[in-house]
Write a protein that holds these residues in place. Structure first.
Motif, PDB file in Angstrom:
ATOM      1  N   ARG A 116       0.823  -1.211   0.000  1.00 44.17           N
ATOM      2  CA  ARG A 116       0.000   0.000   0.000  1.00 44.17           C
ATOM      3  C   ARG A 116       0.858   1.262   0.000  1.00 44.17           C
ATOM      4  O   ARG A 116       0.533   2.241  -0.663  1.00 44.17           O
ATOM      5  N   GLU A 117       1.933   1.230   0.770  1.00 41.94           N
ATOM      6  CA  GLU A 117       2.802   2.403   0.868  1.00 41.94           C
ATOM      7  C   GLU A 117       3.389   2.795  -0.484  1.00 41.94           C
ATOM      8  O   GLU A 117       3.600   3.975  -0.743  1.00 41.94           O
ATOM      9  N   LYS A 118       3.621   1.826  -1.349  1.00 37.04           N
ATOM     10  CA  LYS A 118       4.161   2.113  -2.675  1.00 37.04           C
ATOM     11  C   LYS A 118       3.227   3.055  -3.441  1.00 37.04           C
ATOM     12  O   LYS A 118       3.668   3.994  -4.110  1.00 37.04           O
ATOM     13  N   ALA A 119       1.939   2.821  -3.321  1.00 38.29           N
ATOM     14  CA  ALA A 119       0.961   3.658  -4.027  1.00 38.29           C
ATOM     15  C   ALA A 119       0.956   5.090  -3.488  1.00 38.29           C
ATOM     16  O   ALA A 119       0.637   6.023  -4.220  1.00 38.29           O
ATOM     17  N   TRP A 120       1.305   5.253  -2.238  1.00 42.81           N
ATOM     18  CA  TRP A 120       1.231   6.565  -1.597  1.00 42.81           C
ATOM     19  C   TRP A 120       2.555   7.327  -1.605  1.00 42.81           C
ATOM     20  O   TRP A 120       2.627   8.433  -1.079  1.00 42.81           O
ATOM     21  N   GLU A 121       3.580   6.758  -2.227  1.00 44.92           N
ATOM     22  CA  GLU A 121       4.869   7.451  -2.302  1.00 44.92           C
ATOM     23  C   GLU A 121       4.695   8.834  -2.913  1.00 44.92           C
ATOM     24  O   GLU A 121       3.872   9.038  -3.799  1.00 44.92           O
ATOM     25  N   ASN A 122       5.503   9.761  -2.445  1.00 41.57           N
ATOM     26  CA  ASN A 122       5.545  11.126  -2.978  1.00 41.57           C
ATOM     27  C   ASN A 122       4.281  11.943  -2.720  1.00 41.57           C
ATOM     28  O   ASN A 122       4.058  12.960  -3.386  1.00 41.57           O
ATOM     29  N   LEU A 123       3.444  11.499  -1.811  1.00 40.15           N
ATOM     30  CA  LEU A 123       2.268  12.282  -1.422  1.00 40.15           C
ATOM     31  C   LEU A 123       2.466  12.742   0.020  1.00 40.15           C
ATOM     32  O   LEU A 123       2.975  11.990   0.854  1.00 40.15           O
ATOM     33  N   ASP A 124       2.043  13.967   0.302  1.00 38.01           N
ATOM     34  CA  ASP A 124       2.180  14.460   1.671  1.00 38.01           C
ATOM     35  C   ASP A 124       0.811  14.484   2.356  1.00 38.01           C
ATOM     36  O   ASP A 124      -0.210  14.125   1.764  1.00 38.01           O
ATOM     37  N   GLU A 125       0.799  14.946   3.606  1.00 38.05           N
ATOM     38  CA  GLU A 125      -0.429  14.935   4.412  1.00 38.05           C
ATOM     39  C   GLU A 125      -1.556  15.727   3.754  1.00 38.05           C
ATOM     40  O   GLU A 125      -2.710  15.289   3.773  1.00 38.05           O
ATOM     41  N   SER A 126      -1.247  16.859   3.161  1.00 44.78           N
ATOM     42  CA  SER A 126      -2.309  17.652   2.519  1.00 44.78           C
ATOM     43  C   SER A 126      -2.880  16.916   1.302  1.00 44.78           C
ATOM     44  O   SER A 126      -4.075  17.018   1.015  1.00 44.78           O
ATOM     45  N   ASP A 127      -2.032  16.154   0.595  1.00 43.83           N
ATOM     46  CA  ASP A 127      -2.519  15.338  -0.521  1.00 43.83           C
ATOM     47  C   ASP A 127      -3.524  14.299  -0.020  1.00 43.83           C
ATOM     48  O   ASP A 127      -4.576  14.090  -0.624  1.00 43.83           O
ATOM     49  N   PHE A 128      -3.177  13.658   1.090  1.00 43.73           N
ATOM     50  CA  PHE A 128      -4.061  12.640   1.660  1.00 43.73           C
ATOM     51  C   PHE A 128      -5.402  13.242   2.066  1.00 43.73           C
ATOM     52  O   PHE A 128      -6.458  12.663   1.812  1.00 43.73           O
ATOM     53  N   GLU A 129      -5.359  14.387   2.710  1.00 44.25           N
ATOM     54  CA  GLU A 129      -6.591  15.026   3.165  1.00 44.25           C
ATOM     55  C   GLU A 129      -7.482  15.415   1.993  1.00 44.25           C
ATOM     56  O   GLU A 129      -8.693  15.218   2.021  1.00 44.25           O
ATOM     57  N   GLU A 130      -6.892  15.967   0.949  1.00 46.44           N
ATOM     58  CA  GLU A 130      -7.661  16.351  -0.238  1.00 46.44           C
ATOM     59  C   GLU A 130      -8.223  15.121  -0.946  1.00 46.44           C
ATOM     60  O   GLU A 130      -9.379  15.108  -1.376  1.00 46.44           O
ATOM     61  N   PHE A 131      -7.413  14.094  -1.037  1.00 49.70           N
ATOM     62  CA  PHE A 131      -7.848  12.840  -1.662  1.00 49.70           C
ATOM     63  C   PHE A 131      -9.027  12.245  -0.898  1.00 49.70           C
ATOM     64  O   PHE A 131     -10.033  11.843  -1.486  1.00 49.70           O
TER      65      PHE A 131
END
Length: 143
Positions: A116-131
């Motif tokens: 799962r972590e591979k898919a989330w590489e290069n994303l930060d906390e604000s990216d996660f929140e927006e997603f």
């Protein structure tokens, strides 16, 4: 938004979901996990929720009854899941993880997390929140 833009975004969403699942399936196969991604989803949900009926589990994992029954049959044959009679409804069963199933979930959790972590590489906390906000909006629009 134009129909063309909507089409592009829908395509991106579908393509991404499909790619994430295909990537996980390859890793499961290469890792010799002895289960599929769909089987993992069932086992993970059973490990987090004691004594689920098949209907409850089907809702949690977004599978229809025939598909879920096939997956449960396979996991049962592997010794990972057991059916026990439902105490209030003789026509249905409750599903539980066996000790072997619990051990398999414990063994695979770190490996699945790294997939799962591979898919989330290069994303930060604000990216996660927006997603999360966008996905919840889409989900709520359709619920």
């Amino acid at each position: 938004m134009t129909q063309e833009q909507f089409s592009k975004y829908s395509f991106l969403l579908d393509r991404t979901a499909r790619t994430v699942k295909q990537y996980a399936q390859r890793k499961f196969k290469l890792g010799d996990f002895d289960i599929t991604v769909d089987q993992w989803l069932i086992m993970k949900n059973l490990s987090e929720n004691e004594l689920l009926s098949q209907a409850e589990l089907a809702q949690l994992v977004f599978k229809d009854q025939p598909t879920l029954t096939r997956i449960i049959d396979i996991l049962s044959k592997k010794g990972y899941v057991a059916r026990k009679p439902h105490p209030q409804d003789r026509r249905s069963f409750q599903l539980i993880l066996t000790d072997a199933g619990k051990n398999k979930v414990k063994e695979l959790k770190p490996q699945v997390a790294s997939i799962r972590e591979k898919a989330w590489e290069n994303l930060d906390e604000s990216d996660f929140e927006e997603f999360k906000r966008i996905l919840n909006t889409i989900y709520n629009n359709l619920s």
